[in-house]
Structures are given as structure tokens and as C-alpha cells.
Design a protein around this motif. Structure first.
Motif, PDB file in Angstrom:
ATOM      1  N   ILE A   1       6.246   7.592   2.078  1.00 45.76           N
ATOM      2  CA  ILE A   1       5.859   6.206   1.790  1.00 45.76           C
ATOM      3  C   ILE A   1       5.862   5.374   3.064  1.00 45.76           C
ATOM      4  CG2 ILE A   1       6.459   4.147   0.497  1.00 45.76           C
ATOM      5  CD1 ILE A   1       5.360   6.624  -1.106  1.00 45.76           C
ATOM      6  N   ILE A   2       6.886   5.577   3.902  1.00 48.28           N
ATOM      7  CA  ILE A   2       6.942   4.867   5.182  1.00 48.28           C
ATOM      8  C   ILE A   2       5.757   5.260   6.056  1.00 48.28           C
ATOM      9  CG2 ILE A   2       8.263   4.583   7.320  1.00 48.28           C
ATOM     10  CD1 ILE A   2      10.803   4.921   5.648  1.00 48.28           C
ATOM     11  N   ALA A   3       5.396   6.555   6.008  1.00 50.86           N
ATOM     12  CA  ALA A   3       4.259   7.031   6.799  1.00 50.86           C
ATOM     13  C   ALA A   3       2.967   6.365   6.348  1.00 50.86           C
ATOM     14  CB  ALA A   3       4.142   8.551   6.672  1.00 50.86           C
ATOM     15  N   ILE A   4       2.784   6.230   5.043  1.00 53.57           N
ATOM     16  CA  ILE A   4       1.580   5.572   4.523  1.00 53.57           C
ATOM     17  C   ILE A   4       1.526   4.120   4.976  1.00 53.57           C
ATOM     18  CG2 ILE A   4       0.385   4.833   2.432  1.00 53.57           C
ATOM     19  CD1 ILE A   4       0.165   7.794   2.910  1.00 53.57           C
ATOM     20  N   MET A   5       2.687   3.453   4.957  1.00 56.00           N
ATOM     21  CA  MET A   5       2.729   2.062   5.422  1.00 56.00           C
ATOM     22  C   MET A   5       2.335   1.959   6.893  1.00 56.00           C
ATOM     23  SD  MET A   5       6.326   0.750   3.781  1.00 56.00           S
ATOM     24  CE  MET A   5       6.712   0.894   2.029  1.00 56.00           C
TER      25      MET A   5
ATOM     26  N   LEU B   1      -3.461  16.207  -0.579  1.00 51.21           N
ATOM     27  CA  LEU B   1      -3.807  14.821  -0.311  1.00 51.21           C
ATOM     28  C   LEU B   1      -3.035  13.941  -1.276  1.00 51.21           C
ATOM     29  CD1 LEU B   1      -5.539  12.555   0.954  1.00 51.21           C
ATOM     30  CD2 LEU B   1      -7.325  13.129  -0.691  1.00 51.21           C
ATOM     31  N   SER B   2      -2.015  13.252  -0.771  1.00 46.78           N
ATOM     32  CA  SER B   2      -1.154  12.410  -1.608  1.00 46.78           C
ATOM     33  C   SER B   2      -0.636  13.185  -2.816  1.00 46.78           C
ATOM     34  CB  SER B   2      -1.912  11.154  -2.057  1.00 46.78           C
ATOM     35  OG  SER B   2      -2.294  10.375  -0.957  1.00 46.78           O
TER      36      SER B   2
ATOM     37  N   ALA C   1       1.790  12.213   5.363  1.00 48.58           N
ATOM     38  CA  ALA C   1       3.152  11.735   5.119  1.00 48.58           C
ATOM     39  C   ALA C   1       4.150  12.290   6.129  1.00 48.58           C
ATOM     40  CB  ALA C   1       3.601  12.121   3.707  1.00 48.58           C
ATOM     41  N   GLY C   2       3.680  12.914   7.210  1.00 49.58           N
ATOM     42  CA  GLY C   2       4.572  13.516   8.190  1.00 49.58           C
ATOM     43  C   GLY C   2       4.640  12.740   9.495  1.00 49.58           C
ATOM     44  N   LEU C   3       5.595  13.134  10.338  1.00 49.76           N
ATOM     45  CA  LEU C   3       5.759  12.491  11.634  1.00 49.76           C
ATOM     46  C   LEU C   3       4.557  12.693  12.536  1.00 49.76           C
ATOM     47  CD1 LEU C   3       9.518  13.279  12.412  1.00 49.76           C
ATOM     48  CD2 LEU C   3       8.508  11.064  11.883  1.00 49.76           C
ATOM     49  N   ALA C   4       3.862  13.814  12.380  1.00 46.11           N
ATOM     50  CA  ALA C   4       2.657  14.043  13.183  1.00 46.11           C
ATOM     51  C   ALA C   4       1.638  12.947  12.925  1.00 46.11           C
ATOM     52  CB  ALA C   4       2.061  15.420  12.853  1.00 46.11           C
ATOM     53  N   SER C   5       1.470  12.594  11.671  1.00 45.75           N
ATOM     54  CA  SER C   5       0.536  11.527  11.313  1.00 45.75           C
ATOM     55  C   SER C   5       1.041  10.172  11.788  1.00 45.75           C
ATOM     56  CB  SER C   5       0.332  11.504   9.794  1.00 45.75           C
ATOM     57  OG  SER C   5      -0.546  10.471   9.424  1.00 45.75           O
ATOM     58  N   ILE C   6       2.347   9.936  11.663  1.00 46.49           N
ATOM     59  CA  ILE C   6       2.916   8.661  12.095  1.00 46.49           C
ATOM     60  C   ILE C   6       2.692   8.460  13.593  1.00 46.49           C
ATOM     61  CG2 ILE C   6       5.063   7.377  12.428  1.00 46.49           C
ATOM     62  CD1 ILE C   6       6.092   8.547   9.841  1.00 46.49           C
ATOM     63  N   LEU C   7       2.951   9.495  14.376  1.00 47.75           N
ATOM     64  CA  LEU C   7       2.832   9.379  15.832  1.00 47.75           C
ATOM     65  C   LEU C   7       1.390   9.182  16.271  1.00 47.75           C
ATOM     66  CD1 LEU C   7       5.358  12.154  16.942  1.00 47.75           C
ATOM     67  CD2 LEU C   7       5.675   9.675  17.042  1.00 47.75           C
TER      68      LEU C   7
ATOM     69  N   PHE D   1       0.832  -1.203   0.000  1.00 49.73           N
ATOM     70  CA  PHE D   1       0.000   0.000   0.000  1.00 49.73           C
ATOM     71  C   PHE D   1       0.866   1.253   0.000  1.00 49.73           C
ATOM     72  CE2 PHE D   1      -2.923   3.087   2.083  1.00 49.73           C
ATOM     73  CZ  PHE D   1      -3.931   3.060   1.129  1.00 49.73           C
ATOM     74  N   GLY D   2       1.978   1.210   0.727  1.00 50.08           N
ATOM     75  CA  GLY D   2       2.893   2.347   0.716  1.00 50.08           C
ATOM     76  C   GLY D   2       3.613   2.487  -0.614  1.00 50.08           C
TER      77      GLY D   2
END
Length: 341
Positions: free
Chosen positions: A221-225, A264-265, A292-298, A206-207
């Protein structure tokens, strides 16, 4: 002949057949549409046409494969007709709430700024949010649709009007991705390799598919994964419902793009606000978008891993070769059984 019989009967063989059956007509569709003027293809109308036709192809292939190749019902694939609208609405609100939290985090750190909004569009947005929350409240208290539900549906449609084109593109895009990645790839891999491996593989794929989107980065891409890839798969594991997967995905995209006015993407969709994102790209996602940012990842990544742990505690994570270890009557995958997230 025995080789073909094994291919058609195995989950991985069926997955390969389904992916090829989707890829060929979609590629032919893109080739045919390329005969049209480039100005039309790059317009909102061309974008809507391409996405709706591609979504229709994927749905048709999925339904045919489900019936002719897998010999399974819609409920077994996560498309039960029982309270499907309720599931979509609740999950849409959950997806929107997650993106709202991410946007608030960006605003608190000084990275998100609203640069413009039309007063009437602001009124429609407020009406949209109020009617969405009231509908959710009604559905949690009473699962049957009554008069107040219909009234709020009218208000909801009125609130969506400024984003009609964007909403059509997003709905078609969500159908494409969820039918392929959760309905085909994750579901078939899970039956052969178990939930954990299927989750990891589907999240990575998916990423990687987002490498084709504009302004994609390695961190993005890592964030999407880590976020969408894990979160939506975990929701599917808990609910066994594609309605929930599509609703969360749509709510996330709709609030990220048309509502908050961010990219958006890598795409800009017309909506209620116009805004700008500033600050470190690693934190904000830059021109790819907040997802795609660290805020979303966290934030979203934490929710996704929490749901994975919850699914594991509830013994919903299927082990490797699970079909050989459980009784037949536990394989139905019914989606009409209430599940609390």
C-alpha cells in the motif's frame, strides 16, 4: 438555502456530491450483478461486464457534474480532444517503459523468471512493441495522422489480440481510477488546498483503496502511494491532461500483467508470458505484484519525485487558495499547450 448554495459552489462541496453520485449507482450495480450466478461473476466475462459498466457510470457522472455542477469544459478537466490519441500513445509507452525497467531490475537480481511463452504469442508481442515504438516515433516527428499511422495501428491491434479480455478489464479499471482520483479528487482538492496537499491526500487515498485488492500488504500500500499516487499526479500537474494520466497508468498495468506475466494488484491476467517471481517479498512485491516492492519504489518513486520537482521549478505547483491569487485567464487549464516531460 444559502448553505446549499455554498455547498454547490465550493470545490470541496462539489467533490463530496460527485463522490456520492458515483458511489450510489456503483454500489447498486454490484448489488444487481450479485443476482447473477457466482460462476459467471468470477469468470473473465463477468469481470469485463462489471468493470465496463462501472467505468460507464463514473464517466457519465463525471461529465454531468462537469457540465451541470461545475460549468466547465472538457479541456479544463484535462480531456481536450486536441491530439488525444497522440497523448494516449506516448503516455502508454512511458508507463510500459517504467514497468520494463522495474522488471529488468528484478531479473538482474534473480527475482524474475519466465516459465513459458507460446511462439505465436511471442511473435505478436514483438510486432506490438515494434509498431508501438514506430508509432511513437512518427507522432513525435509528425502530429498529424497519415497513411503509415493507419498501417501501424493495424499491426498494433493484431499485437493486442492475445490480450483482448485483459486489455478491456485494464482500460475500464484505469478509467475508473483516473476519473475518480485525478479527475475528481485531485483536481477539486488542488483548487482549494493547492497542488502539494492535493497530491499527498490523493496519493494516500489511492493507496488505501488498494487494501481491498487480494494479497495486499502494508509495504504494498505504501508502494502504491509513493509510486503511482505520486507519479500520476505529477504527470497530471505537468500536462493538465487526463489522457496522459490514463495512458501512463494503462501502460504500467498492461506491461506488468499481460506482457511480463506477473501479478497485478493481486490479480493474474492472461497475456503473452507466464512467469514467476522469487526472492524477498519486500523487494519483489510478492503475490501482490512488482508494483508493491522496493524495486518499484526506488525506480518509479524516484521518477515521480523528480517530476514533482520539475513541476515546482516550472511553477506548475499551485499554492493554497491559488484561485484568489492569479488572474482569471490563467485558470483555463488548457491541455492543448505542448508540455515537455
Amino acid at each position: 438555502m444559502a448553505l446549499f448554495r455554498r455547498l454547490f459552489s465550493s470545490n470541496l462541496g462539489q467533490l463530496v456530491i460527485e463522490i456520492v453520485a458515483v458511489a450510489i449507482p456503483v454500489l447498486l450495480l454490484e448489488a444487481l450483478l450479485n443476482l447473477l450466478p457466482a460462476s459467471f461473476l468470477q469468470s473473465p466475462a463477468g469481470d469485463v461486464l462489471l468493470n465496463i459498466l462501472a467505468a460507464a457510470i463514473i464517466v457519465v457522472v463525471f461529465l454531468l457534474a462537469l457540465r451541470k455542477l461545475e460549468h466547465r469544459s472538457l479541456s479544463e478537466a484535462g480531456l481536450s480532444r486536441h491530439q488525444w490519441l497522440r497523448q494516449l500513445l506516448l503516455s502508454f509507452l512511458c508507463g510500459g517503459a517504467l514497468m520494463t525497467v522495474v522488471t529488468i531490475a528484478l531479473a538482474i537480481t534473480g527475482s524474475y523468471h519466465i516459465t513459458g511463452i507460446h511462439p505465436f504469442a511471442a511473435f505478436q508481442l514483438v510486432l506490438l512493441i515494434i509498431s508501438l515504438c514506430l508509432l511513437t516515433l512518427l507522432f513525435t516527428r509528425n502530429k498529424r495522422i497519415g497513411f503509415l499511422h493507419y498501417v501501424l495501428f493495424v499491426f498494433l491491434v493484431f499485437g493486442f489480440l492475445p490480450t483482448t479480455v485483459s486489455l478491456l478489464i485494464l482500460i475500464a479499471g484505469v478509467i475508473q481510477e483516473e476519473f475518480v482520483f485525478r479527475g475528481m479528487i485531485f483536481r477539486k482538492l488542488e483548487r482549494s488546498l493547492g497542488s502539494w496537499i492535493a497530491l499527498a491526500v490523493s496519493a494516500i487515498l489511492f493507496g488505501l483503496i488498494h487494501l481491498m485488492t487480494p494479497n495486499s500488504t502494508l509495504i504494498g500500500i505504501i508502494a502504491i502511494m509513493v509510486t503511482a499516487g505520486v507519479l500520476i499526479a505529477a504527470i497530471y500537474i505537468l500536462t493538465r491532461s487526463l489522457w496522459w494520466a490514463m495512458g501512463v497508468h494503462l501502460g504500467w498495468n498492461f506491461f506488468e500483467g499481460p506482457v511480463f506475466g506477473t501479478q497485478l494488484s493481486g490479480h493474474v491476467l492472461p497475456g503473452f508470458f507466464s512467469s514467476v517471481i522469487t526472492g524477498p517479498v519486500a523487494w519483489t512485491g510478492g503475490s501482490f505484484g512488482p508494483e508493491a516492492g522496493l524495486a518499484s519504489i526506488l525506480i518509479i518513486g524516484s521518477v515521480g519525485f523528480f517530476l514533482c520537482l520539475r513541476a515546482a521549478r516550472q511553477h506548475r505547483m499551485l499554492p493554497y487558495n491559488w484561485q484568489q491569487r492569479v488572474p482569471y485567464n490563467t485558470r483555463s487549464g488548457r491541455t492543448d499547450i505542448p508540455v515537455k516531460l
